[in-house]
Design an enzyme around this catalytic site. Structure first.
Site, PDB file in Angstrom:
ATOM      1  N   ARG A   1      42.361  34.585  40.817  1.00  0.00           N
ATOM      2  CA  ARG A   1      42.243  35.807  41.619  1.00  0.00           C
ATOM      3  C   ARG A   1      40.982  36.547  41.198  1.00  0.00           C
ATOM      4  NH1 ARG A   1      46.709  40.616  42.554  1.00  0.00           N
ATOM      5  NH2 ARG A   1      46.741  40.724  40.280  1.00  0.00           N
TER       6      ARG A   1
ATOM      7  N   ASP B   1      50.463  46.086  35.200  1.00  0.00           N
ATOM      8  CA  ASP B   1      49.033  45.927  35.417  1.00  0.00           C
ATOM      9  C   ASP B   1      48.500  47.170  36.110  1.00  0.00           C
ATOM     10  OD1 ASP B   1      49.684  45.666  38.107  1.00  0.00           O
ATOM     11  OD2 ASP B   1      49.312  43.518  38.189  1.00  0.00           O
TER      12      ASP B   1
END
Length: 540
Positions: free
Chosen positions: A167, A447
């Site tokens: 990603r 996150d």
């Protein structure tokens, strides 16, 4: 971010040193990144302006809706290109930062797929980003290993590792430490360019890539940009058209209205869509920020089984299966609690229930954040989904109208919820400024989406004068003064836990300032990581 001149005449300038930088930023790799920037930078900038213009219209009262001009795509009978054999079974995917030891543990976790995350799970200091790209090169060469000097443990990738998907950072982000024409290069083009240049041919030769997760997309026009980037990169690197496969995270509210169109634009390169649930909650708040009718309750009450989240997940499965691609479920952020077996049993039960909901809804796979949760999720999907996926199980019966995708959750806004948002936002951001992008907080692996939801909810509640239930049963309106007092109290609590030395060494003071400025801003900032990135670069 973008440039007005061709990149070929603008050699990149690297502003700071980092270990491994010479191996990662080779002359040919940098030239390729510069070519990507020169070719696509102006379009990228125009798309970011289009985002702002759309948000301005929504702020003035125009709610998200299906696009009339793409009705034929939504109603058309078509499918995306077939998914490669190696990508057909994705029943459990583990995600994590591009830190060396964590990459090895994730690859060895028993999950089908590991998403190596340069975005939300990695604090984007230059050292971290370059180290991550160096780790990718070592993965390519079979040299990814780590010997821990503190414990004496040795970490090596096993014989049957998870399939790796990368990603890159989002289209809105910049890599401030590499300039082209005096301007920062796009972080998305930087991360994609380096991985495809260094690893694309090798991964394609073994039929294990190159595969990507695409974050924060808001429109099919942005998907078209990525498709054109893929076409150019494949030709430049020497890969057949369609070799790159991407899974798009549907983690913004506007994208939920353009799922068919996003798949159409990427139809030769797409492998699936993913329910990026935490960022999706943040995007819901951000997109509808001016509309008090869409106030959300405490984060703990914003669950996937009802209101706009349940509809969004159902639509994703419906669209993906109609188009022949994977519908990936969302993240379970729970992590084991050391020394507390009862807490572990409860946490694992919640994960199991969440995964049962996903597989029965029709999802073809799911995410976990910790290796210990891989067996839990695998057990659920193995029992409910005996084949590699359930793409051929259509979910076309539900008719989903726009209002259903906007329906807010009912629930309470409590003082405890306000305090939790304050403490979690500060705690996460302080760790992020210290170089850690995946942080255990309150027995969850968090996150950047954590800080974004927390500060966005605080801004929303303050902006609309939400009624907050107090511990004694009374209620009061959230005001700037009271919010400031609560932030101060949470800072004092952190000081009490860490002491003054630990507080300042951990960058808590900077984190608290950034959070307070974000939640009291006149207009909700798009991303709290933008001002935080400026601080991170000073601290790095």
């Amino acid at each position: 971010m973008p440039l007005d001149r061709p990149a070929a005449s603008l050699p990149p300038v690297i502003l700071r040193a980092a270990p491994d930088v010479d191996r990662v930023l080779t002359a040919d790799a940098l030239a390729f990144v510069a070519e990507l920037q020169g070719r696509f930078g102006l379009r990228l900038n125009a798309l970011m302006i289009a985002r702002s213009r759309r948000q301005e219209r929504i702020d003035r009262g125009e709610l998200p809706d299906y696009l009339p001009e793409t009705k034929d795509i939504r109603q058309g009978i078509w499918e995306a290109a077939p998914v490669p054999q190696v990508l057909r079974d994705r029943r459990v995917e583990i995600t994590g930062p591009v830190e060396r030891k964590m990459m090895i543990n994730a690859l060895n976790s028993g999950a089908k797929v590991f998403m190596a995350d340069f975005e939300d799970a990695t604090a984007p200091s230059f050292a971290n980003i370059i180290a991550g790209h160096g780790n990718m090169i070592d993965y390519r060469d079979g040299l990814l290993a780590f010997d821990d000097p503190k414990t004496g443990k040795n970490y090596r990738v096993g014989p049957d590792p998870a399939l790796l998907i990368v990603r890159p950072r989002g289209l809105h982000m910049a890599e401030a430490n590499v300039l082209i024409g005096g301007q920062p290069v796009s972080a998305a083009l930087f991360d994609f360019g380096l991985t495809i240049w260094h690893c694309g041919r090798a991964l394609a030769a073994t039929e294990r890539g190159p595969f990507y997760y695409l974050p924060k997309i808001e429109s099919h026009d942005e998907a078209r940009l990525w498709n054109d980037i893929f076409l150019f990169a494949q030709e430049k690197v020497g890969l057949a058209k369609g070799t790159i496969k991407a899974t798009v995270l549907i983690e913004t509210l506007p994208a939920a209205f353009e799922m068919d169109e996003i798949i159409w634009q990427l139809r030769d390169h797409i492998a699936g869509l993913n329910c990026g649930r935490w960022d999706y909650i943040f995007s819901y708040i951000k997109t509808l920020r001016n509309h008090g009718a869409y106030l959300l309750p405490d984060r703990a009450e914003v669950t996937m089984d009802r209101a706009f989240l349940a509809v969004y997940a159902a639509r994703l499965v419906k669209v993906c299966h109609r188009r022949g691609i994977h519908a990936m479920g969302g993240m379970s952020a729970a992590i084991p609690v050391k020394g507390d077996s009862a807490a572990n049993v409860a946490a694992f039960a919640r994960v199991r229930a969440d995964k049962e909901r996903e597989v029965r809804m029709g999802h073809d796979g799911t995410w976990v954040a910790h290796p210990d949760l891989v067996p839990v999720a695998l057990e659920v999907f193995d029992a409910e989904m005996p084949l590699a996926n359930q793409i051929r199980k259509q979910r076309q019966e539900a008719r989903i109208v726009p209002a259903m995708l906007l329906k807010p959750h009912d629930g309470r806004i409590t003082e405890a919820g306000v305090r939790t948002n304050i403490s979690v936002a500060i705690e996460y951001l302080a760790n992020w400024l210290s170089g850690r992008g995946a942080v255990p907080i309150h027995n969850l692996m968090e996150d950047a989406a954590t800080a974004e939801i927390s500060r966005a909810q605080l801004w929303q509640w303050l902006r609309h004068g939400a009624a907050v239930e107090l511990a004694d049963g009374d209620s009061t309106r959230l005001t700037t003064e009271w919010l400031g007092a609560l932030i101060q109290e949470e800072i004092v609590a952190i000081l009490g836990r860490l002491g003054p030395t630990g507080f300042h060494r951990g960058h808590y003071a900077s984190a608290a300032r950034i959070v307070q400025e974000a939640v009291t801003a006149e207009t909700l900032p798009d991303f709290i990581t933008a001002p935080a990135y400026d601080v991170l670069n000073v601290l790095d």
